[in-house]
Motif scaffolding. Structure first.
Motif, PDB file in Angstrom:
ATOM      1  N   VAL A 161      29.218  33.507   3.239  1.00  0.00           N
ATOM      2  CA  VAL A 161      28.612  32.489   2.382  1.00  0.00           C
ATOM      3  C   VAL A 161      27.887  31.446   3.230  1.00  0.00           C
ATOM      4  CG1 VAL A 161      29.106  30.662   0.708  1.00  0.00           C
ATOM      5  CG2 VAL A 161      30.310  32.837   0.562  1.00  0.00           C
ATOM      6  N   ILE A 206      20.860  35.906  -0.129  1.00  0.00           N
ATOM      7  CA  ILE A 206      20.714  35.890  -1.587  1.00  0.00           C
ATOM      8  C   ILE A 206      21.057  34.489  -2.079  1.00  0.00           C
ATOM      9  CG2 ILE A 206      21.555  36.802  -3.782  1.00  0.00           C
ATOM     10  CD1 ILE A 206      22.140  39.426  -2.372  1.00  0.00           C
ATOM     11  N   TRP A 207      20.060  33.785  -2.586  1.00  0.00           N
ATOM     12  CA  TRP A 207      20.261  32.413  -3.057  1.00  0.00           C
ATOM     13  C   TRP A 207      21.112  32.443  -4.321  1.00  0.00           C
ATOM     14  CZ3 TRP A 207      15.981  28.894  -5.503  1.00  0.00           C
ATOM     15  CH2 TRP A 207      16.478  27.595  -5.638  1.00  0.00           C
ATOM     16  N   ARG A 208      22.203  31.671  -4.316  1.00  0.00           N
ATOM     17  CA  ARG A 208      23.164  31.692  -5.424  1.00  0.00           C
ATOM     18  C   ARG A 208      23.116  30.449  -6.299  1.00  0.00           C
ATOM     19  NH1 ARG A 208      25.285  36.777  -6.347  1.00  0.00           N
ATOM     20  NH2 ARG A 208      25.357  37.870  -4.342  1.00  0.00           N
ATOM     21  N   TRP A 239      23.364  27.068  -1.837  1.00  0.00           N
ATOM     22  CA  TRP A 239      24.313  28.045  -1.293  1.00  0.00           C
ATOM     23  C   TRP A 239      23.832  29.458  -1.577  1.00  0.00           C
ATOM     24  CZ3 TRP A 239      28.117  31.292  -3.713  1.00  0.00           C
ATOM     25  CH2 TRP A 239      28.168  31.227  -5.104  1.00  0.00           C
ATOM     26  N   ALA A 240      24.263  30.377  -0.723  1.00  0.00           N
ATOM     27  CA  ALA A 240      23.761  31.738  -0.757  1.00  0.00           C
ATOM     28  C   ALA A 240      24.803  32.673  -0.155  1.00  0.00           C
ATOM     29  CB  ALA A 240      22.444  31.828   0.030  1.00  0.00           C
ATOM     30  N   SER A 241      24.520  33.957  -0.208  1.00  0.00           N
ATOM     31  CA  SER A 241      25.444  34.939   0.380  1.00  0.00           C
ATOM     32  C   SER A 241      24.673  35.968   1.185  1.00  0.00           C
ATOM     33  CB  SER A 241      26.281  35.636  -0.696  1.00  0.00           C
ATOM     34  OG  SER A 241      25.455  36.412  -1.552  1.00  0.00           O
ATOM     35  N   LEU A 274      28.183  39.468  -3.360  1.00  0.00           N
ATOM     36  CA  LEU A 274      29.336  38.580  -3.311  1.00  0.00           C
ATOM     37  C   LEU A 274      30.345  39.093  -4.340  1.00  0.00           C
ATOM     38  CD1 LEU A 274      30.069  35.902  -1.779  1.00  0.00           C
ATOM     39  CD2 LEU A 274      29.367  34.701  -3.857  1.00  0.00           C
TER      40      LEU A 274
END
Length: 271
Positions: free
Chosen positions: A117, A140-142, A168-170, A174
């Protein structure tokens, strides 16, 4: 794990890079001193479970002239004789800053495990640039979280600028079954009363935010500053690795983390 000697650091830094890094640390944490772009390229792949950081925003003004001021002039009202040290890297224009972010975000993603993350603090001016850089780097923008500082300088006829943000992103998918609870999207804490860094975040805010990492994971902060994220991570049971380029903050942050953790250990031993 000590994370304070060469043998342990070789689990994180590729020994074949021939990179000599000044560092300080203790049980479960270390702060590396030097240029972040050089250091992150020397990391072993897949060694971090999260990247949680507060980089220079290169903001603090609507014109480049305003952005080119020192960090104390932009972000602090302290008198010159009481001013905290300035920090590096905050005078970029938007295009340069976005390109720079895309580079370090790509490098740190390589050093992260699948599913790791990312949490990056930012202000409203530079949020669009950061979202571009995050996605360019392959994360990957969350979404976005809000830090409500609750107080701000009032400006007649305008909404209060009392919030900062974190995107935040992963690193890839996720999974829903990660052993992490449901965390809030808004955090309400005032600025620290006795700061040692111009843009220091509240310790409890960072203790809340680091909990997005899987339990017992290893967290990277490429912009360690006052050491708040490092201290928060260790207090919440994580390993933590920081990087700091500014000489004054490398020393201040390292000393702060060491003192706070030693004080906590001494308190436990006397109980």
């Amino acid at each position: 794990m000590p994370l304070s000697n060469k043998e342990e650091l070789n689990l994180i830094v590729d020994p074949d890079t021939q990179l000599t890094i000044e560092h300080s640390g203790g049980d479960g944490w270390t702060i590396l001193h030097g240029d972040m772009l050089s250091i992150v390229k020397a990391f072993q792949p897949g060694v971090f479970d999260a990247v949680i950081t507060d980089p220079p925003y290169a903001s603090g003004g609507t014109s480049q002239t305003a952005k080119n001021r020192t960090t104390n002039q932009k972000y602090s009202s302290m008198k010159a004789d009481k001013a905290l040290p300035d920090f590096d890297g905050d005078q970029k224009d938007q295009r340069s800053w976005t390109r720079w972010c895309a580079e370090w975000l790509s490098d740190v993603r390589r050093a992260c495990k699948p599913g790791a993350v990312l949490v990056v603090f930012i202000d409203w001016r530079m949020t669009p640039c950061l979202s571009d850089a995050i996605q360019w780097a392959g994360w990957i923008w969350r979404g976005q979280i809000v830090w409500d500082k609750q107080v701000s300088r009032p400006q007649r006829g305008r909404f209060r600028q009392q919030s900062e943000y974190a995107l935040w992103a992963s690193n890839g998918p996720l999974p829903m079954d990660r052993p992490v609870g449901c965390l809030p999207g808004v955090f309400r804490y005032t600025n620290p009363a006795n700061r040692i860094h111009v843009t220091e975040k509240p310790l409890q805010l960072m203790r809340d935010v680091v909990q997005i990492c899987v339990p017992g994971g290893r967290i990277l902060d490429p912009f360690a500053g006052a050491g708040t994220t490092i201290l928060a991570a260790v207090k919440e049971g994580y390993e933590a690795v920081g990087i700091e380029v500014t000489d004054a903050y490398y020393k201040l942050g390292s000393d702060r983390v060491r003192f706070a953790l030693n004080e906590a250990t001494d308190h436990k031993e006397t109980q």
